[in-house]
Scaffold this active site. Structure first.
Site, short mmCIF file in Angstrom:
data_model
loop_
_atom_site.label_atom_id
_atom_site.label_comp_id
_atom_site.label_asym_id
_atom_site.label_seq_id
_atom_site.Cartn_x
_atom_site.Cartn_y
_atom_site.Cartn_z
N HIS A 78 -74.65 -6.39 -9.65
CA HIS A 78 -74.38 -7.82 -10.24
C HIS A 78 -74.16 -8.00 -11.56
O HIS A 78 -74.59 -7.36 -12.30
CB HIS A 78 -75.88 -8.44 -9.69
CG HIS A 78 -75.62 -10.05 -10.02
ND1 HIS A 78 -74.91 -10.98 -9.42
CD2 HIS A 78 -76.20 -10.79 -11.14
CE1 HIS A 78 -75.05 -12.29 -9.84
NE2 HIS A 78 -75.74 -12.07 -10.94
N SER A 79 -72.97 -8.80 -11.82
CA SER A 79 -72.79 -9.13 -13.32
C SER A 79 -72.29 -8.03 -13.94
O SER A 79 -71.32 -7.27 -13.51
CB SER A 79 -73.84 -10.05 -13.99
OG SER A 79 -73.13 -10.45 -15.08
N MET A 80 -72.98 -7.58 -14.86
CA MET A 80 -72.62 -6.28 -15.74
C MET A 80 -72.72 -5.14 -14.69
O MET A 80 -71.80 -4.02 -14.77
CB MET A 80 -73.57 -5.99 -16.86
CG MET A 80 -73.37 -4.65 -17.73
SD MET A 80 -74.41 -4.45 -19.33
CE MET A 80 -75.62 -3.78 -18.14
N SER A 107 -70.73 -8.33 -7.44
CA SER A 107 -71.21 -9.65 -7.37
C SER A 107 -71.34 -10.40 -8.56
O SER A 107 -71.85 -9.69 -9.58
CB SER A 107 -72.83 -9.52 -6.66
OG SER A 107 -73.52 -10.86 -6.73
#
Length: 237
Positions: A78-80, A107
């Protein structure tokens, strides 16, 4: 419990910790071996040296994962963590021409080839906290506890530096199939930026749009768990 037939590797967001994925681990552990990556500088790794570079992060994680590739693997970042999942997968594929993940879930993050001029890591502590509140991804108990926040700030800032200075290799792509999950009101990822992940795989590609902002996962745990469970079974989401 039946023997696991696949392994799920979870990679959290900037400033996040392995515990972010506890709900996913709890739900899917009966059907898969779940590994949640703990970045240095937080919780049980609070004393470990920080990493402030995506390539260094990805090299370290790929090296740690090599003994765990005895089962088919699904990555969820997720994200990074989405960028790290991509870069780790790319490294594992380069090291072993036979390796391919069952799925790579990217994500809450724009494609590796899409950049924005972001400098959260250069802000003062209050500025970093404002960004965290904007994205609503940090436990409110942490944001409201100055002592805990100051302890966590070096790791948070280091993660922001890593992701904000990241630049992918031109034309970087993986063989593994990619499924993109994105929120329709994410201030850090537009639909076009999410769709751009398509160019980063030579395998199958899918994108699922959910209502919500950067941390849309919290409101859609059921459908998302179902997608991951399907991938772990060896089927396409």
């Amino acid at each position: 419990m039946p023997e696991s037939r696949a392994r799920l590797v979870c990679l959290p967001h900037a400033g996040g910790s392995a515990s972010f994925f506890f709900p996913m681990s709890q739900t899917l552990s009966s059907s898969a071996d779940v590994l949640c990556v703990q970045y240095p500088g937080r919780q049980d790794r609070r004393q470990d040296p920080l990493i402030e570079n995506i390539d260094e992060y990805a090299d370290a994680i790929a090296a740690e994962l090599k003994p765990w590739l005895d089962l088919p693997v699904v990555f969820f970042g997720h994200s990074m963590g989405a960028v790290l999942a991509f870069e780790v997968t790319r490294r594992l594929e380069e090291a072993d021409p036979e390796f391919s993940a069952l799925a790579l879930f990217a994500s809450g993050r724009r494609a590796p080839s899409r950049y924005r001029d972001e400098n959260v890591h250069r802000r003062d502590d209050d500025g970093v906290v404002r960004e965290m509140k904007l994205l609503s991804g940090t436990d409110s108990r942490v944001l409201g506890n100055e002592e805990i926040l100051r302890m966590a700030m070096p790791a948070i800032r280091g993660d922001y530096k890593a992701i904000e200075t990241y630049r992918s290799v031109p034309g970087a792509a993986v063989r593994s199939p990619i499924t993109v999950l994105t929120g329709d009101n994410d201030p850090r990822t537009s639909l076009e930026e999410a769709e751009a992940w398509r160019s980063h795989t030579t395998g199958a590609f899918d994108i699922r749009v959910f209502s919500g902002g950067h941390f849309f996962l919290a409101g859609h745990q059921g459908p998302i768990m179902s997608l991951v469970a399907t991938a772990l079974s060896g089927s396409r989401p």
